[in-house]
Design an enzyme around this catalytic site. Structure first.
Site, PDB file in Angstrom:
ATOM      1  N   ARG A  60     -58.252 -64.934  94.459  1.00  0.00           N
ATOM      2  CA  ARG A  60     -57.084 -64.678  95.313  1.00  0.00           C
ATOM      3  C   ARG A  60     -55.992 -65.731  95.110  1.00  0.00           C
ATOM      4  O   ARG A  60     -54.808 -65.416  95.044  1.00  0.00           O
ATOM      5  CB  ARG A  60     -57.530 -64.652  96.786  1.00  0.00           C
ATOM      6  CG  ARG A  60     -56.506 -64.095  97.742  1.00  0.00           C
ATOM      7  CD  ARG A  60     -57.071 -63.939  99.153  1.00  0.00           C
ATOM      8  NE  ARG A  60     -58.298 -63.170  99.177  1.00  0.00           N
ATOM      9  CZ  ARG A  60     -58.358 -61.837  99.073  1.00  0.00           C
ATOM     10  NH1 ARG A  60     -57.261 -61.138  98.943  1.00  0.00           N
ATOM     11  NH2 ARG A  60     -59.520 -61.216  99.084  1.00  0.00           N
ATOM     12  N   ILE A  87     -54.403 -59.088 100.006  1.00  0.00           N
ATOM     13  CA  ILE A  87     -54.122 -60.169 100.963  1.00  0.00           C
ATOM     14  C   ILE A  87     -53.752 -61.401 100.136  1.00  0.00           C
ATOM     15  O   ILE A  87     -54.500 -61.792  99.227  1.00  0.00           O
ATOM     16  CB  ILE A  87     -55.367 -60.445 101.824  1.00  0.00           C
ATOM     17  CG1 ILE A  87     -55.653 -59.230 102.702  1.00  0.00           C
ATOM     18  CG2 ILE A  87     -55.180 -61.704 102.670  1.00  0.00           C
ATOM     19  CD1 ILE A  87     -57.039 -59.226 103.312  1.00  0.00           C
ATOM     20  N   LEU A  88     -52.616 -61.977 100.451  1.00  0.00           N
ATOM     21  CA  LEU A  88     -52.149 -63.116  99.656  1.00  0.00           C
ATOM     22  C   LEU A  88     -52.748 -64.423 100.153  1.00  0.00           C
ATOM     23  O   LEU A  88     -52.973 -64.605 101.353  1.00  0.00           O
ATOM     24  CB  LEU A  88     -50.625 -63.176  99.683  1.00  0.00           C
ATOM     25  CG  LEU A  88     -49.963 -61.979  98.971  1.00  0.00           C
ATOM     26  CD1 LEU A  88     -48.456 -62.027  99.123  1.00  0.00           C
ATOM     27  CD2 LEU A  88     -50.370 -61.940  97.493  1.00  0.00           C
ATOM     28  N   THR A 103     -45.350 -54.910 107.175  1.00  0.00           N
ATOM     29  CA  THR A 103     -45.450 -53.892 108.212  1.00  0.00           C
ATOM     30  C   THR A 103     -46.893 -53.428 108.280  1.00  0.00           C
ATOM     31  O   THR A 103     -47.575 -53.316 107.259  1.00  0.00           O
ATOM     32  CB  THR A 103     -44.509 -52.695 107.953  1.00  0.00           C
ATOM     33  OG1 THR A 103     -44.642 -51.772 109.036  1.00  0.00           O
ATOM     34  CG2 THR A 103     -44.789 -51.991 106.656  1.00  0.00           C
ATOM     35  N   HIS A 104     -47.341 -53.189 109.503  1.00  0.00           N
ATOM     36  CA  HIS A 104     -48.735 -52.823 109.740  1.00  0.00           C
ATOM     37  C   HIS A 104     -48.759 -51.565 110.613  1.00  0.00           C
ATOM     38  O   HIS A 104     -48.025 -51.494 111.611  1.00  0.00           O
ATOM     39  CB  HIS A 104     -49.439 -53.991 110.456  1.00  0.00           C
ATOM     40  CG  HIS A 104     -50.871 -53.710 110.743  1.00  0.00           C
ATOM     41  ND1 HIS A 104     -51.842 -53.725 109.760  1.00  0.00           N
ATOM     42  CD2 HIS A 104     -51.506 -53.399 111.896  1.00  0.00           C
ATOM     43  CE1 HIS A 104     -53.009 -53.442 110.300  1.00  0.00           C
ATOM     44  NE2 HIS A 104     -52.841 -53.236 111.592  1.00  0.00           N
ATOM     45  N   ASP A 140     -52.606 -59.969 109.247  1.00  0.00           N
ATOM     46  CA  ASP A 140     -51.990 -59.256 110.371  1.00  0.00           C
ATOM     47  C   ASP A 140     -51.719 -60.155 111.580  1.00  0.00           C
ATOM     48  O   ASP A 140     -51.848 -59.735 112.736  1.00  0.00           O
ATOM     49  CB  ASP A 140     -52.838 -58.020 110.764  1.00  0.00           C
ATOM     50  CG  ASP A 140     -52.950 -57.041 109.607  1.00  0.00           C
ATOM     51  OD1 ASP A 140     -52.000 -56.953 108.811  1.00  0.00           O
ATOM     52  OD2 ASP A 140     -53.988 -56.370 109.482  1.00  0.00           O
TER      53      ASP A 140
HETATM   54  C1  GAR Z   1     -47.497 -48.072 105.607  1.00  0.00           C
HETATM   55  O1  GAR Z   1     -47.875 -47.263 106.691  1.00  0.00           O
HETATM   56  C2  GAR Z   1     -47.873 -49.504 105.910  1.00  0.00           C
HETATM   57  O2  GAR Z   1     -47.823 -49.845 107.282  1.00  0.00           O
HETATM   58  C3  GAR Z   1     -49.295 -49.528 105.425  1.00  0.00           C
HETATM   59  O3  GAR Z   1     -49.259 -48.810 104.228  1.00  0.00           O
HETATM   60  C4  GAR Z   1     -48.304 -47.760 104.345  1.00  0.00           C
HETATM   61  C5  GAR Z   1     -47.460 -47.728 103.077  1.00  0.00           C
HETATM   62  O4  GAR Z   1     -46.888 -46.466 102.881  1.00  0.00           O
HETATM   63  N1  GAR Z   1     -49.707 -50.893 105.222  1.00  0.00           N
HETATM   64  C6  GAR Z   1     -50.936 -51.297 105.456  1.00  0.00           C
HETATM   65  O5  GAR Z   1     -51.827 -50.559 105.849  1.00  0.00           O
HETATM   66  C7  GAR Z   1     -51.164 -52.763 105.179  1.00  0.00           C
HETATM   67  N2  GAR Z   1     -52.326 -53.206 105.861  1.00  0.00           N
HETATM   68  P1  GAR Z   1     -46.100 -46.103 101.533  1.00  0.00           P
HETATM   69  O6  GAR Z   1     -46.963 -46.446 100.330  1.00  0.00           O
HETATM   70  O7  GAR Z   1     -45.842 -44.629 101.652  1.00  0.00           O
HETATM   71  O8  GAR Z   1     -44.820 -46.883 101.523  1.00  0.00           O
END
Ligand code: GAR
Length: 203
Positions: A60, A87-88, A103-104, A140
């Site tokens: 990592r 995860i960075l 964004t979560h 998160d």
């Molecule tokens: C988003 O809903 C984001 O919140 C989630 O991945 C999706 C990306 O959508 N992120 C995570 O779950 C990170 N833990 P996309 O590929 O259509 O932009």
């Protein structure tokens, strides 16, 4: 402010950034994915910093250091994770701490982790949503910049609830990044008259 977007998935959030007119200086993917194809199709600079393994032997820190090199090569100031599947490690936080946003798909601090949508459904909550936050070293965690709520509806499955959340995310994440660019700092300025964190609700 030069913005990089980190992706691993379908890239609908990346499309939302571009659609909102945000100048995306670089897209980085950790694996071949539709999001990378979308970046190419949109004529954006992109880089594939491949994650070579997904088991416990994954280096990592080494990966994070390679990613930082690529970001620095492109003079990136702000890093927006948009469905990034790695995860960075500390190397990324040392270099970009406080300038790394995520964004979560849940209302943090509830339902951290990779299965946030599934976990929210299993818990039987009546509302969920998305959280845009400054990324802390712990997954998160970190100061919340914006949250958007959606209802959980009878008959929802993981895909339907996630898509309802993403509709809000596609509006709120670009708006949040735009606000960061406009004020020139990730966190709102420490000013009693500064606006509260943004919120959005599905109509
Ligand atoms: C988003 O809903 C984001 O919140 C989630 O991945 C999706 C990306 O959508 N992120 C995570 O779950 C990170 N833990 P996309 O590929 O259509 O932009």
């Amino acid at each position: 402010m030069r913005v990089a977007v980190l992706v691993s998935g379908t890239g609908s959030l990346l499309d939302a950034f571009v659609g909102d007119g945000i100048a995306v200086a670089l897209v980085v993917a950790d694996r071949p994915c539709p999001a990378l194809d979308r970046a190419t199709a949109a004529g954006l600079n992109s880089a594939l910093v491949v994650r070579d393994r997904f088991d416990a032997g994954f280096d990592r820190e080494g990966y994070s250091a390679r990613l930082v090199e690529v970001l620095r090569d492109h003079d990136i100031d702000l890093v927006a994770m948009a469905g990034f599947g790695t995860i960075l490690g500390r190397a990324a936080h040392d270099a970009y701490g406080g300038r790394l946003v995520n964004t979560h798909p849940a209302l943090l601090p509830a339902f951290k982790g990779w299965h946030a949508v599934r976990d929210a459904l299993a818990a039987g909550v009546s509302r969920s949503g998305c959280t845009i936050h400054v990324a802390g070293l712990e997954v998160d965690t970190g100061p919340i910049l914006a949250q958007g709520e959606v209802p959980v509806l009878p008959g929802d499955d993981e895909a339907s609830l996630h898509e309802r959340i993403k509709v809000v995310e596609r509006r709120l994440y670009p708006a949040t990044v735009r606000a960061i660019i406009d004020r020139g700092s990730v966190l709102p300025v420490d000013d009693p008259t500064a606006p509260e964190p943004m919120t959005a609700q599905e109509a």
